[in-house]
Scaffold this active site. Structure first.
Site, PDB file in Angstrom:
ATOM      1  CB  CYS A 264      11.709  51.996 -74.402  1.00 18.93           C
ATOM      2  SG  CYS A 264      13.420  52.129 -73.895  1.00 18.93           S
TER       3      CYS A 264
ATOM      4  CG  HIS B 149      13.997  55.500 -78.769  1.00 16.70           C
ATOM      5  ND1 HIS B 149      12.714  55.386 -78.284  1.00 16.70           N
ATOM      6  CD2 HIS B 149      14.743  54.627 -78.046  1.00 16.70           C
ATOM      7  CE1 HIS B 149      12.691  54.491 -77.309  1.00 16.70           C
ATOM      8  NE2 HIS B 149      13.917  54.004 -77.147  1.00 16.70           N
ATOM      9  CD  GLU B 150      18.385  53.203 -78.935  1.00 17.51           C
ATOM     10  OE1 GLU B 150      19.146  53.198 -77.940  1.00 17.51           O
ATOM     11  OE2 GLU B 150      17.339  52.536 -78.959  1.00 17.51           O
TER      12      GLU B 150
ATOM     13  CG  HIS C 206      17.937  55.387 -74.393  1.00 15.91           C
ATOM     14  ND1 HIS C 206      17.054  55.304 -73.339  1.00 15.91           N
ATOM     15  CD2 HIS C 206      17.367  54.666 -75.391  1.00 15.91           C
ATOM     16  CE1 HIS C 206      16.018  54.571 -73.665  1.00 15.91           C
ATOM     17  NE2 HIS C 206      16.173  54.171 -74.924  1.00 15.91           N
TER      18      HIS C 206
END
Length: 132
Positions: free
Chosen positions: A45, A88-89, A92
């Site tokens: 990341c 993953h996003e 966030h």
């Protein structure tokens, strides 16, 4: 909202790779409607430079989201880079990083390396500032 562009590699079914930006799409207010199985992928990341670890996530996902056209869309992805990137996003959006999926020991080792890197960078900046 997240933006994803992972189609820059040839597909498994023989389709040629898309040029950078050709596979770019946006997921507005994405929601995982189905997550099943497991898939492990080495992740990194930009928030944690030069750190990479294996993370296990859902293998197959179904995500519903609004597109830039304002319409509801559905995305299905399984055991591939797209499924990993979307998850993953989406992490966030919840304030999580890939390290939050690691053991406490691995997180602590990464935290120490990041602290050391920060100290080194601060020392370099001070050295540059004095040299001027």
């Amino acid at each position: 909202m997240i933006a994803v562009d992972v189609e820059q590699r040839p597909s498994a079914d023989g389709e040629p790779a898309k040029k950078k930006g050709e596979g770019l799409f946006w997921l507005i207010n994405p929601v995982i409607k189905l997550g099943e199985g497991e898939f492990t992928y080495t992740e990194g990341c930009l928030s944690i430079p030069d750190e990479y670890e294996e993370v296990t996530r859902f293998g197959r996902i179904v995500v519903e989201f609004l597109g830039r056209d304002g319409k509801q869309h559905r995305l299905e992805a399984g055991n591939n880079l797209l499924s990993v990137c979307v998850q993953h996003e989406m992490d966030h959006l919840q304030g999580k990083l890939f390290v939050d999926h690691l053991s406490a020991l691995k997180r602590e080792l990464i935290r120490r390396r990041m602290k050391k890197l920060k100290t080194q960078r601060e020392a370099e900046r001070k050295g540059e500032a004095t040299a001027l």
